[in-house]
Scaffold this motif. Sequence first.
Motif, PDB file in Angstrom:
ATOM      1  N   ALA A 168      -9.467  10.594  -8.822  1.00  0.00           N
ATOM      2  CA  ALA A 168      -9.968   9.259  -8.529  1.00  0.00           C
ATOM      3  C   ALA A 168     -11.147   8.924  -9.426  1.00  0.00           C
ATOM      4  CB  ALA A 168     -10.386   9.158  -7.067  1.00  0.00           C
ATOM      5  N   SER A 169     -11.400   7.653  -9.621  1.00  0.00           N
ATOM      6  CA  SER A 169     -12.523   7.226 -10.451  1.00  0.00           C
ATOM      7  C   SER A 169     -13.188   6.022  -9.808  1.00  0.00           C
ATOM      8  CB  SER A 169     -12.041   6.863 -11.852  1.00  0.00           C
ATOM      9  OG  SER A 169     -11.234   5.700 -11.816  1.00  0.00           O
ATOM     10  N   ALA A 170     -14.438   5.761 -10.227  1.00  0.00           N
ATOM     11  CA  ALA A 170     -15.173   4.619  -9.691  1.00  0.00           C
ATOM     12  C   ALA A 170     -14.489   3.310 -10.074  1.00  0.00           C
ATOM     13  CB  ALA A 170     -16.604   4.645 -10.223  1.00  0.00           C
ATOM     14  N   GLU A 171     -13.951   3.242 -11.294  1.00  0.00           N
ATOM     15  CA  GLU A 171     -13.284   2.022 -11.746  1.00  0.00           C
ATOM     16  C   GLU A 171     -12.031   1.754 -10.916  1.00  0.00           C
ATOM     17  OE1 GLU A 171     -14.740   0.021 -13.883  1.00  0.00           O
ATOM     18  OE2 GLU A 171     -16.345   1.511 -13.896  1.00  0.00           O
ATOM     19  N   GLN A 172     -11.315   2.809 -10.562  1.00  0.00           N
ATOM     20  CA  GLN A 172     -10.119   2.655  -9.742  1.00  0.00           C
ATOM     21  C   GLN A 172     -10.492   2.160  -8.353  1.00  0.00           C
ATOM     22  OE1 GLN A 172      -6.882   5.721  -9.752  1.00  0.00           O
ATOM     23  NE2 GLN A 172      -7.370   5.883  -7.577  1.00  0.00           N
ATOM     24  N   ASP A 173     -11.600   2.681  -7.811  1.00  0.00           N
ATOM     25  CA  ASP A 173     -12.065   2.236  -6.499  1.00  0.00           C
ATOM     26  C   ASP A 173     -12.416   0.749  -6.522  1.00  0.00           C
ATOM     27  OD1 ASP A 173     -11.747   4.766  -5.502  1.00  0.00           O
ATOM     28  OD2 ASP A 173     -13.849   5.335  -5.709  1.00  0.00           O
ATOM     29  N   LYS A 174     -12.999   0.286  -7.627  1.00  0.00           N
ATOM     30  CA  LYS A 174     -13.334  -1.131  -7.755  1.00  0.00           C
ATOM     31  C   LYS A 174     -12.069  -1.985  -7.707  1.00  0.00           C
ATOM     32  CE  LYS A 174     -17.458  -0.489 -10.688  1.00  0.00           C
ATOM     33  NZ  LYS A 174     -18.056  -0.835 -11.995  1.00  0.00           N
ATOM     34  N   VAL A 175     -11.046  -1.555  -8.409  1.00  0.00           N
ATOM     35  CA  VAL A 175      -9.785  -2.293  -8.446  1.00  0.00           C
ATOM     36  C   VAL A 175      -9.185  -2.395  -7.045  1.00  0.00           C
ATOM     37  CG1 VAL A 175      -7.403  -2.270  -9.279  1.00  0.00           C
ATOM     38  CG2 VAL A 175      -9.274  -1.709 -10.843  1.00  0.00           C
ATOM     39  N   VAL A 176      -9.230  -1.289  -6.302  1.00  0.00           N
ATOM     40  CA  VAL A 176      -8.663  -1.265  -4.949  1.00  0.00           C
ATOM     41  C   VAL A 176      -9.411  -2.232  -4.038  1.00  0.00           C
ATOM     42  CG1 VAL A 176      -8.300   0.155  -2.894  1.00  0.00           C
ATOM     43  CG2 VAL A 176      -7.814   1.088  -5.153  1.00  0.00           C
ATOM     44  N   VAL A 177     -10.751  -2.195  -4.090  1.00  0.00           N
ATOM     45  CA  VAL A 177     -11.555  -3.087  -3.253  1.00  0.00           C
ATOM     46  C   VAL A 177     -11.279  -4.545  -3.601  1.00  0.00           C
ATOM     47  CG1 VAL A 177     -13.901  -3.875  -2.785  1.00  0.00           C
ATOM     48  CG2 VAL A 177     -13.381  -1.441  -2.735  1.00  0.00           C
ATOM     49  N   LEU A 178     -11.205  -4.855  -4.878  1.00  0.00           N
ATOM     50  CA  LEU A 178     -10.920  -6.230  -5.299  1.00  0.00           C
ATOM     51  C   LEU A 178      -9.522  -6.655  -4.873  1.00  0.00           C
ATOM     52  CD1 LEU A 178     -12.470  -6.244  -8.889  1.00  0.00           C
ATOM     53  CD2 LEU A 178     -13.333  -7.422  -6.857  1.00  0.00           C
ATOM     54  N   PHE A 179      -8.576  -5.724  -4.914  1.00  0.00           N
ATOM     55  CA  PHE A 179      -7.202  -6.024  -4.514  1.00  0.00           C
ATOM     56  C   PHE A 179      -7.159  -6.437  -3.048  1.00  0.00           C
ATOM     57  CE2 PHE A 179      -3.058  -4.727  -2.806  1.00  0.00           C
ATOM     58  CZ  PHE A 179      -2.196  -5.395  -3.662  1.00  0.00           C
ATOM     59  N   TYR A 180      -7.831  -5.663  -2.191  1.00  0.00           N
ATOM     60  CA  TYR A 180      -7.797  -5.943  -0.754  1.00  0.00           C
ATOM     61  C   TYR A 180      -8.736  -7.075  -0.338  1.00  0.00           C
ATOM     62  CZ  TYR A 180      -4.815  -1.945   0.140  1.00  0.00           C
ATOM     63  OH  TYR A 180      -3.745  -1.086   0.155  1.00  0.00           O
ATOM     64  N   ALA A 181      -9.834  -7.254  -1.059  1.00  0.00           N
ATOM     65  CA  ALA A 181     -10.806  -8.284  -0.683  1.00  0.00           C
ATOM     66  C   ALA A 181     -10.496  -9.645  -1.290  1.00  0.00           C
ATOM     67  CB  ALA A 181     -12.213  -7.857  -1.100  1.00  0.00           C
ATOM     68  N   VAL A 182      -9.808  -9.666  -2.433  1.00  0.00           N
ATOM     69  CA  VAL A 182      -9.579 -10.920  -3.147  1.00  0.00           C
ATOM     70  C   VAL A 182      -8.089 -11.286  -3.245  1.00  0.00           C
ATOM     71  CG1 VAL A 182      -9.939 -12.155  -5.317  1.00  0.00           C
ATOM     72  CG2 VAL A 182     -11.671 -10.546  -4.507  1.00  0.00           C
ATOM     73  N   VAL A 183      -7.278 -10.346  -3.731  1.00  0.00           N
ATOM     74  CA  VAL A 183      -5.873 -10.654  -4.018  1.00  0.00           C
ATOM     75  C   VAL A 183      -5.016 -10.759  -2.760  1.00  0.00           C
ATOM     76  CG1 VAL A 183      -3.812  -9.921  -5.273  1.00  0.00           C
ATOM     77  CG2 VAL A 183      -6.076  -9.547  -6.274  1.00  0.00           C
ATOM     78  N   THR A 184      -5.017  -9.702  -1.937  1.00  0.00           N
ATOM     79  CA  THR A 184      -4.152  -9.672  -0.753  1.00  0.00           C
ATOM     80  C   THR A 184      -4.411 -10.828   0.209  1.00  0.00           C
ATOM     81  OG1 THR A 184      -3.955  -7.263  -0.906  1.00  0.00           O
ATOM     82  CG2 THR A 184      -3.394  -8.270   1.203  1.00  0.00           C
ATOM     83  N   PRO A 185      -5.669 -11.127   0.598  1.00  0.00           N
ATOM     84  CA  PRO A 185      -5.898 -12.245   1.515  1.00  0.00           C
ATOM     85  C   PRO A 185      -5.426 -13.588   0.975  1.00  0.00           C
ATOM     86  CG  PRO A 185      -7.830 -10.833   1.421  1.00  0.00           C
ATOM     87  CD  PRO A 185      -6.922 -10.400   0.312  1.00  0.00           C
TER      88      PRO A 185
END
Length: 312
Positions: free
Chosen positions: A265-282
């Motif tokens: 895992a990486s910090a950049e990957q964690d950022k992508v996941v958070v943005l995916f769930y906080a911005v894209v999915t909703p």
Amino acid sequence: MRENVSWVSEFVLMGLSSDKHIQAGLFVLFGATYLLTLLGNGLIVILIALDPRLHLPMYFFLCHLSVVDICYTSSGVPQMLAHFLMERKTISFALCGTQLFFALTLGGTEFLLLAAMAYDRYVAVCDPLRYTVVMSPRLCMVLAGVSWLVGVVNSAVETAVTMRLPTCGHNVLNHVACETLALVRLACVDITLNQVVILASSVVVLLVPCCLVSLSYAHIVAAILKIRSTQGRRKAFETCASHLTVVSMSYGMALFTYMQPRSTASAEQDKVVVLFYAVVTPMLNPLIYSLRNKDVKAALSRVLMKNFESKD
């Protein structure tokens, strides 16, 4: 010499970029996405509340899902937008803990609601004659209540063990928001307990619901294959298409992220996941449910026609 074990009063978020032009572009992009999320999910909630034809178990859960999406994206995106305009991106210790608690609560609740919706689709396809009896208002409220309760309890435990970690003065988070893994990386003490809690949390709000969803759809597929007419199969599949799309999108990303070895895992990957769930999915959820759902589109048409007629 041993480091002084202490806590900090605030955290500094590195964000996505330090370039002002990029941040300005991200502000416009995420700002527009946030408004679309509020509009789309708010419209779903209003339609379900106003149209009696949508007072069904499926839309009861969809209403809860839309509320979760509105709250989830609102727990982090406004702060992210404000930080795009700031030189120094800081968040207080208390606000960081609060943000983490709500993000974990709403994220866990969403996964559990998707499992409840999968059971609803299973009953609708596999036992249609008893659908209204099985999916009673009481059962729907119990399933929704359990989803929220488990989400809150799971979040409270994970937030408590995460925010108790001393960082020995280190307060720079390589992230866009306060997130469990980013905070754990700052710890200057043993994190075995945190690793156990994160694993247990993943099992409770991710792996178990995912297994229940998979089991439900295994029965649904088996039932659809037994239908002889092509039209009957298509109709049965259409009742699950929207939910299956959202489930694949949500569980797919989460399983890829949290079920892989931590060393990869990486910090950049964690950022992508958070943005995916906080911005894209909703933002995508109401689009998926409205564009692929005849009942929702019909309800929107009825509401618009009613407003048009009242103006005349």
